[in-house]
Write an enzyme that holds these catalytic residues in place. Sequence first.
Site, PDB file in Angstrom:
ATOM      1  N   GLU A  90       1.945 -10.850   6.614  1.00 51.54           N
ATOM      2  CA  GLU A  90       1.678 -10.311   7.940  1.00 51.54           C
ATOM      3  C   GLU A  90       1.273 -11.435   8.888  1.00 51.54           C
ATOM      4  O   GLU A  90       0.111 -11.856   8.899  1.00 51.54           O
ATOM      5  CB  GLU A  90       0.538  -9.286   7.867  1.00 51.54           C
ATOM      6  CG  GLU A  90       0.819  -8.121   6.951  1.00 51.54           C
ATOM      7  CD  GLU A  90       0.074  -6.877   7.395  1.00 51.54           C
ATOM      8  OE1 GLU A  90       0.755  -5.892   7.683  1.00 51.54           O
ATOM      9  OE2 GLU A  90      -1.163  -6.900   7.485  1.00 51.54           O
ATOM     10  N   LYS A 127      -5.550   2.372   9.446  1.00 48.78           N
ATOM     11  CA  LYS A 127      -6.726   1.651   9.974  1.00 48.78           C
ATOM     12  C   LYS A 127      -7.844   2.666  10.262  1.00 48.78           C
ATOM     13  O   LYS A 127      -8.028   3.585   9.490  1.00 48.78           O
ATOM     14  CB  LYS A 127      -6.356   0.841  11.221  1.00 48.78           C
ATOM     15  CG  LYS A 127      -5.089   0.015  11.032  1.00 48.78           C
ATOM     16  CD  LYS A 127      -4.883  -0.976  12.126  1.00 48.78           C
ATOM     17  CE  LYS A 127      -3.513  -1.617  11.977  1.00 48.78           C
ATOM     18  NZ  LYS A 127      -3.416  -2.930  12.552  1.00 48.78           N
ATOM     19  N   SER A 138       3.911  -5.038  13.667  1.00 53.76           N
ATOM     20  CA  SER A 138       4.643  -4.285  14.700  1.00 53.76           C
ATOM     21  C   SER A 138       6.022  -3.798  14.258  1.00 53.76           C
ATOM     22  O   SER A 138       6.992  -3.846  15.028  1.00 53.76           O
ATOM     23  CB  SER A 138       4.756  -5.110  15.991  1.00 53.76           C
ATOM     24  OG  SER A 138       3.469  -5.367  16.512  1.00 53.76           O
ATOM     25  N   HIS A 182      -6.675  -7.624   4.187  1.00 55.26           N
ATOM     26  CA  HIS A 182      -5.995  -7.400   5.470  1.00 55.26           C
ATOM     27  C   HIS A 182      -6.587  -8.371   6.496  1.00 55.26           C
ATOM     28  O   HIS A 182      -7.774  -8.682   6.450  1.00 55.26           O
ATOM     29  CB  HIS A 182      -6.189  -5.949   5.922  1.00 55.26           C
ATOM     30  CG  HIS A 182      -5.322  -5.590   7.091  1.00 55.26           C
ATOM     31  ND1 HIS A 182      -5.645  -5.933   8.384  1.00 55.26           N
ATOM     32  CD2 HIS A 182      -4.133  -4.952   7.157  1.00 55.26           C
ATOM     33  CE1 HIS A 182      -4.686  -5.512   9.194  1.00 55.26           C
ATOM     34  NE2 HIS A 182      -3.750  -4.911   8.475  1.00 55.26           N
ATOM     35  N   ASN A 227      -0.626   2.045   6.999  1.00 54.34           N
ATOM     36  CA  ASN A 227      -2.048   1.707   7.135  1.00 54.34           C
ATOM     37  C   ASN A 227      -2.581   2.340   8.418  1.00 54.34           C
ATOM     38  O   ASN A 227      -2.293   1.873   9.511  1.00 54.34           O
ATOM     39  CB  ASN A 227      -2.193   0.173   7.192  1.00 54.34           C
ATOM     40  CG  ASN A 227      -3.619  -0.253   7.470  1.00 54.34           C
ATOM     41  OD1 ASN A 227      -4.567   0.520   7.292  1.00 54.34           O
ATOM     42  ND2 ASN A 227      -3.790  -1.493   7.918  1.00 54.34           N
ATOM     43  N   GLY A 238      -0.184  -5.322  15.601  1.00 50.85           N
ATOM     44  CA  GLY A 238      -0.712  -4.498  16.684  1.00 50.85           C
ATOM     45  C   GLY A 238      -0.447  -5.073  18.069  1.00 50.85           C
ATOM     46  O   GLY A 238      -1.006  -4.614  19.064  1.00 50.85           O
ATOM     47  N   GLU A 283      -7.487  -8.017   9.430  1.00 50.47           N
ATOM     48  CA  GLU A 283      -8.656  -7.495  10.171  1.00 50.47           C
ATOM     49  C   GLU A 283      -9.918  -7.630   9.329  1.00 50.47           C
ATOM     50  O   GLU A 283     -11.009  -7.861   9.847  1.00 50.47           O
ATOM     51  CB  GLU A 283      -8.387  -6.040  10.599  1.00 50.47           C
ATOM     52  CG  GLU A 283      -7.376  -5.995  11.746  1.00 50.47           C
ATOM     53  CD  GLU A 283      -6.490  -4.770  11.797  1.00 50.47           C
ATOM     54  OE1 GLU A 283      -6.839  -3.733  11.189  1.00 50.47           O
ATOM     55  OE2 GLU A 283      -5.421  -4.855  12.437  1.00 50.47           O
TER      56      GLU A 283
HETATM   57  C1  PEP Z   1      -1.038  -3.526   9.777  1.00 50.48           C
HETATM   58  O1  PEP Z   1      -1.960  -2.773  10.021  1.00 50.48           O
HETATM   59  O2  PEP Z   1      -1.009  -4.124   8.697  1.00 50.48           O
HETATM   60  C2  PEP Z   1       0.026  -3.700  10.776  1.00 50.48           C
HETATM   61  C3  PEP Z   1       1.056  -4.451  10.474  1.00 50.48           C
HETATM   62  O3  PEP Z   1      -0.145  -3.063  11.980  1.00 50.48           O
HETATM   63  P1  PEP Z   1       0.983  -2.863  13.126  1.00 50.48           P
HETATM   64  O4  PEP Z   1       2.195  -2.286  12.471  1.00 50.48           O
HETATM   65  O5  PEP Z   1       0.368  -1.914  14.118  1.00 50.48           O
HETATM   66  O6  PEP Z   1       1.259  -4.209  13.719  1.00 50.48           O
END
Ligand code: PEP
Length: 256
Positions: free
Chosen positions: A168, A11, A214, A96, A9, A174, A98
């Site tokens: 998640e 983003k 992460s 997601h 992803n 992040g 976000e």
């Molecule tokens: C994500 O964007 O779903 C995500 C898990 O980001 P990151 O790996 O940067 O934590």
Amino acid sequence: MRKPIIGGNWKMNKGTPSEATEMLKKLIPLVKEINSVDIVIVPPFTALYSTIECVQNTNIMVGAQNMYFEEKGAFTGETSPLFLKELGCKFVILGHSERRDIFKETNELVNKKLKKALSLGLNTIVCIGEHLEERETGRTKEIIENQFSNTFKDLNNEEMSKVVIAYEPIWAIGTGKTATPEQAEEIHVFIRELLTKNYNKKTADIVRIQYGGSIKPKNAEDIFKKENIDGGLVGGASLQADSLYEVIKAAETSIK
Ligand code: PEP
């Protein structure tokens, strides 16, 4: 046997055709022999067309980061699932954190989008996960169960089996903080139990549940080795070809 799936992803990064193509040209030769892991690159909308062109005849699929639940009309700024299909997108990420936190998307909205995507044969990666405060107050399972029942409301077994769930934990996205493999597996097991309870055993065995938060080359293998973790949704580490390749390799070596 569930085939692991790695989603990259991006983003709101690498949204120009040249940035996307530059990364993909490095990634394509690295992953060309990997057939036991599904690989999905999810760039911004502005780079979808060039990404789809660039990965043609490779083992990389392309997804979009969002869509609307209507097919066309007066919905300024939104993207129809029909446009995504026509373009060649195979996947779409829905719900997601976000989108939920910054753009106030609710379970009900994600449910409408999900039903539309399923009705059009677009594969979905649907995200669920708890905030830090919810975890710290011991409410993780309650939050997950609530998101699960409202986001997947009124889906039948056949529809549910086509969904990829991304667990998640929001506090790990992040932030550089990863759930431990044990913390992640505990919730993946719980989600699989919810699948058994609300659908049937066959569906629960089929649905792939990715971990996201992460994931990096150094922690990926330990996470992917867990029995109920079927790959990952990767943000930061998916922006560089080398690190994404290492995460994909970790998924390949962790096949159960
Ligand atoms: C994500 O964007 O779903 C995500 C898990 O980001 P990151 O790996 O940067 O934590």
